[in-house]
Design a protein around this motif. Structure first.
Motif, PDB file in Angstrom:
ATOM      1  N   ARG A 109       0.835  -1.205   0.000  1.00  0.00           N
ATOM      2  CA  ARG A 109       0.000   0.000   0.000  1.00  0.00           C
ATOM      3  C   ARG A 109       0.869   1.255   0.000  1.00  0.00           C
ATOM      4  N   LYS A 110       1.882   1.268   0.856  1.00  0.00           N
ATOM      5  CA  LYS A 110       2.756   2.431   0.922  1.00  0.00           C
ATOM      6  C   LYS A 110       3.631   2.548  -0.318  1.00  0.00           C
ATOM      7  N   MET A 111       4.098   1.419  -0.846  1.00  0.00           N
ATOM      8  CA  MET A 111       4.903   1.459  -2.063  1.00  0.00           C
ATOM      9  C   MET A 111       4.087   1.983  -3.235  1.00  0.00           C
ATOM     10  N   LYS A 112       2.843   1.554  -3.350  1.00  0.00           N
ATOM     11  CA  LYS A 112       1.963   2.033  -4.422  1.00  0.00           C
ATOM     12  C   LYS A 112       1.782   3.537  -4.329  1.00  0.00           C
ATOM     13  N   SER A 113       1.535   4.036  -3.122  1.00  0.00           N
ATOM     14  CA  SER A 113       1.361   5.473  -2.925  1.00  0.00           C
ATOM     15  C   SER A 113       2.630   6.238  -3.298  1.00  0.00           C
ATOM     16  N   LEU A 114       3.784   5.708  -2.893  1.00  0.00           N
ATOM     17  CA  LEU A 114       5.062   6.358  -3.204  1.00  0.00           C
ATOM     18  C   LEU A 114       5.289   6.433  -4.711  1.00  0.00           C
ATOM     19  N   LEU A 115       5.133   5.306  -5.398  1.00  0.00           N
ATOM     20  CA  LEU A 115       5.410   5.271  -6.843  1.00  0.00           C
ATOM     21  C   LEU A 115       4.442   6.150  -7.615  1.00  0.00           C
ATOM     22  N   GLU A 116       3.186   6.135  -7.251  1.00  0.00           N
ATOM     23  CA  GLU A 116       2.210   6.923  -7.994  1.00  0.00           C
ATOM     24  C   GLU A 116       2.372   8.412  -7.753  1.00  0.00           C
ATOM     25  N   GLN A 117       2.722   8.810  -6.535  1.00  0.00           N
ATOM     26  CA  GLN A 117       2.955  10.229  -6.276  1.00  0.00           C
ATOM     27  C   GLN A 117       4.234  10.711  -6.950  1.00  0.00           C
ATOM     28  N   SER A 118       5.247   9.872  -6.957  1.00  0.00           N
ATOM     29  CA  SER A 118       6.531  10.267  -7.529  1.00  0.00           C
ATOM     30  C   SER A 118       6.471  10.357  -9.047  1.00  0.00           C
ATOM     31  N   PHE A 119       5.823   9.371  -9.701  1.00  0.00           N
ATOM     32  CA  PHE A 119       5.789   9.330 -11.163  1.00  0.00           C
ATOM     33  C   PHE A 119       4.536   9.980 -11.752  1.00  0.00           C
ATOM     34  N   GLY A 120       3.532  10.224 -10.914  1.00  0.00           N
ATOM     35  CA  GLY A 120       2.315  10.838 -11.418  1.00  0.00           C
ATOM     36  C   GLY A 120       1.529   9.922 -12.337  1.00  0.00           C
ATOM     37  N   ARG A 121       1.614   8.604 -12.139  1.00  0.00           N
ATOM     38  CA  ARG A 121       0.908   7.634 -12.979  1.00  0.00           C
ATOM     39  C   ARG A 121       0.295   6.555 -12.089  1.00  0.00           C
ATOM     40  N   ILE A 122      -0.598   5.757 -12.676  1.00  0.00           N
ATOM     41  CA  ILE A 122      -1.287   4.706 -11.925  1.00  0.00           C
ATOM     42  C   ILE A 122      -0.523   3.393 -12.086  1.00  0.00           C
ATOM     43  N   LEU A 123      -0.151   2.787 -10.964  1.00  0.00           N
ATOM     44  CA  LEU A 123       0.615   1.544 -10.971  1.00  0.00           C
ATOM     45  C   LEU A 123      -0.287   0.366 -11.342  1.00  0.00           C
ATOM     46  N   ASP A 124       0.189  -0.443 -12.285  1.00  0.00           N
ATOM     47  CA  ASP A 124      -0.500  -1.694 -12.629  1.00  0.00           C
ATOM     48  C   ASP A 124       0.026  -2.757 -11.659  1.00  0.00           C
ATOM     49  N   GLU A 125      -0.598  -2.829 -10.510  1.00  0.00           N
ATOM     50  CA  GLU A 125      -0.013  -3.490  -9.345  1.00  0.00           C
ATOM     51  C   GLU A 125       0.196  -4.993  -9.522  1.00  0.00           C
ATOM     52  N   ALA A 126      -0.798  -5.704 -10.030  1.00  0.00           N
ATOM     53  CA  ALA A 126      -0.712  -7.176 -10.099  1.00  0.00           C
ATOM     54  C   ALA A 126       0.460  -7.650 -10.962  1.00  0.00           C
TER      55      ALA A 126
END
Length: 619
Positions: free
Chosen positions: A437-454
């Motif tokens: 959850r925290k990694m997803k938030s970090l990556l999306e805020q930093s890159f400004g894109r939606i992570l394709d998590e699976a």
């Protein structure tokens, strides 16, 4: 044989030279010293030159503007004279005549301070810095220090100075008179440089823990100051600041019998750091101006310390990684104990107060804002105080390649050490250890894109090498092992991300240094930092990554990579394993490395193929 016309031959030759120069530049970084102009102190009238030498970036300029630009606050009902704003001004009461209208407007212009006008005429919002002048200093040295502090005041940073004299033995007869004399000497020197200064000779701090500290739980060996200051104790300092004067204090404190006695200056400064921050918080929460009162921005001084400056004769904290030259940047959250453990015995004589000042910085920064920093600087480099104020960065970035840091003329025994509260660094080896959850938030805020998590984590399950995490996922570096055609694997930097609100506070450098220690810097003595990973044990590996051509971070990557190559809409970067280069250079002695070594031939084509096959992580 094809004969090319003159211009074409020139272009072909130029292309060949560029290709060779690319490798020559990298090799020269490994072999030759970087000669830069000496840091010549500016003349007393060269204030602008001191600012220009700081060479601030756009982010540095924004940071300075955000912290020192006047916050324009328009109280409800404030009238702005029409000669300043060409718009009609509303009024609650309609005048009965033209004469009354003119007289009321004239009265408003004479008696009501206008925030807009004040912000234009005096655009600097003043902040405070705690300064320890750790003498004794000669008159010339003190003049240089005072000039630097006056420059800081012009930029909006007003100093609260505590004077210390290392040669004044505790308990000697006349020590109190000597410290008062030294305090007055600093005041006189500041006034000679054009500043207004006020000696505060009475004790403003009290010995002993602050009431209620007994209930606090100490963490990470952090010890609260041995003195404290209540908001009412700071009246003299607040009065001096409101009068545009620099308060200068001797290291006195009140004991339990209300007797003023000499104490260690570090106790006074730590108590002031805590007391001033707490007093500023109390003021902001309790003091509210009436809605019809004008806000006088020209008298505002934020009592919260924004900087801690320790000016001494010995400079910063010696580093084992720089052969005794000072640390450039210290992450107190992760390096404090390690610096104590690696502090050589000889440095206790050449830098006798380095560790005590390190402890002081740790104490003060615990109470100061997260964006604050401390700097330990020799009296020989007062201009570096301006650079620190504007950029909030070390003189040379600690994350630059080691080849750039060796023999750099900016690195001397008097190079300042910048200290930040920093963040703990940890190394994770499995995806199960990642807080998704925290990694997803970090990556999306930093890159400004939606992570394709699976699919992202499915790939990491197969090829993850390690993840370096700064703090509570304020930043992260994800490194994978990508398969190569020859059955080997490539160390690939898949993601390097830092939260936007942590960009510019040192987290980027701390994270990259940890990445260096775990990858291409592994195996060298200066890579044994306590980052929770291998701590320097093992063989370094080439590190490769790619970045889009329009990525604004590429300039930062250019400075830290060994080389780069354009691949379509991407740029391929890499860092050579430093231990292998050191071994090869040692084997060849003065012969040096060639433009392209045998083991380098063909690797770029392999790397580009592997990097091109890394799938996107975004939706």
């Amino acid at each position: 044989m094809i004969h090319l016309p003159g211009p074409c031959r020139f272009v072909a030759a130029r292309h060949s030279q560029t290709f060779k120069a690319f490798y020559a530049t990298i090799r020269n970084l490994r072999q030759t010293a970087i000669h830069e102009p000496d840091d010549i102190e500016p003349s007393e009238n060269d204030f602008i030159l001191s600012i220009l030498k700081a060479n601030p970036s756009l982010r540095d300029t924004k940071f300075y503007r955000d912290h020192f630009g006047t916050p324009l606050v328009l109280p409800k009902g404030t009238l702005l004279p029409s000669k300043f704003l060409d718009v009609p001004q509303p009024t609650d009461v309609q005048p009965t005549s033209v004469t009354e209208t003119k007289s009321s407007r004239a009265k408003a212009e004479q008696t009501t301070p206008v925030p807009l006008v004040a912000s234009i005429l005096n655009p600097v919002y003043r902040r405070t810095a705690l300064v320890k002048i750790q003498g004794p200093f000669s008159d010339v040295q003190l003049d240089s220090i005072a000039r630097g502090l006056v420059y800081l005041e012009k930029l909006g940073l007003t100093s609260v100075i505590v004077v210390e004299n290392d040669q004044s033995v505790r308990g000697d007869e006349g020590e109190r008179a000597n410290l008062i004399e030294e305090t007055m000497r600093v005041v006189t020197t500041l006034e000679k440089q054009g500043a207004k200064a006020r000696p505060v000779l009475g004790a403003v701090v009290r010995l002993g823990p602050k009431p209620g500290d007994d209930n606090l739980t100490e963490s990470n060996d952090f010890v609260p100051p041995e003195a404290h200051a209540m908001p009412s104790d700071l009246i003299a300092i607040r009065s001096a600041l409101r009068a545009d004067e620099i308060p200068v204090l001797p290291p006195f404190a009140l004991d339990s019998f209300c007797r003023s006695m000499r104490v260690d200056a570090n106790d006074v400064i730590a108590a002031l750091a805590r007391g001033m921050a707490e007093a500023a918080g109390v003021k902001s929460n309790t003091e509210k101006e009436p809605s019809n009162a004008a806000h006088d921005v020209t008298k505002d001084v934020d009592l919260t310390p924004l900087r801690l400056m320790i000016i001494n004769r010995e400079g910063g904290v010696p580093s084992y990684a720089r052969s005794g030259y000072p640390h450039l940047l210290i992450n107190l959250s992760s390096e404090y104990s390690h610096i104590h453990d690696t502090f050589h015995e000889s440095w206790k004589h050449s830098n006798p107060t380095a560790l005590s000042n390190l402890s002081l910085a740790r104490q003060c920064l615990a109470y100061m804002p997260p964006t604050s920093s401390a700097i330990m600087v020799s009296h020989r480099s007062p201009s570096s105080l301006i650079a620190n104020l504007i950029t909030n960065k070390p003189a040379v970035s600690s994350s630059l390649p080691h080849a750039l840091l060796q023999h750099n003329s900016k690195l001397t025994p008097h190079t300042p050490t910048l200290l930040r509260r920093g963040l703990p660094i940890s190394v994770l080896r499995t995806t199960a250890d990642i807080d998704r959850r925290k990694m997803k938030s970090l990556l999306e805020q930093s890159f400004g894109r939606i992570l394709d998590e699976a699919p992202f984590y499915q790939r990491l399950e197969k090829c993850l090498d390690y993840v370096i995490v700064a703090g509570d996922y304020a930043g992260a570096a994800i490194v994978t092992n990508e398969p190569c055609p020859d059955s080997s694997s490539l160390s690939y930097l898949d993601k390097f991300a830092v939260l936007p609100n942590h960009q510019g506070d040192g987290t980027v450098d701390f994270l990259w240094v940890a990445l260096h220690d775990e990858s291409y810097g592994l195996g060298l003595p200066f890579s044994i930092n306590p980052n929770g990973g291998k701590e320097g044990k093992g063989e370094g590996r080439d590190l490769v990554w790619r970045s889009r051509c329009d990525n604004p971070v590429n300039k930062w990557y250019f400075e830290r990579s060994t080389g780069h190559m354009r691949m379509g809409s991407w740029v391929l970067f890499w860092c050579d394993a430093e231990k292998r280069l050191k071994t090869e250079e040692g084997r060849r002695a003065n012969a040096g490395l060639s433009f392209v070594e045998d083991w380098e031939k063909g690797r770029l084509s392999v790397w580009t193929d592997v990097a091109a096959k890394v799938p996107s992580s975004w939706k």
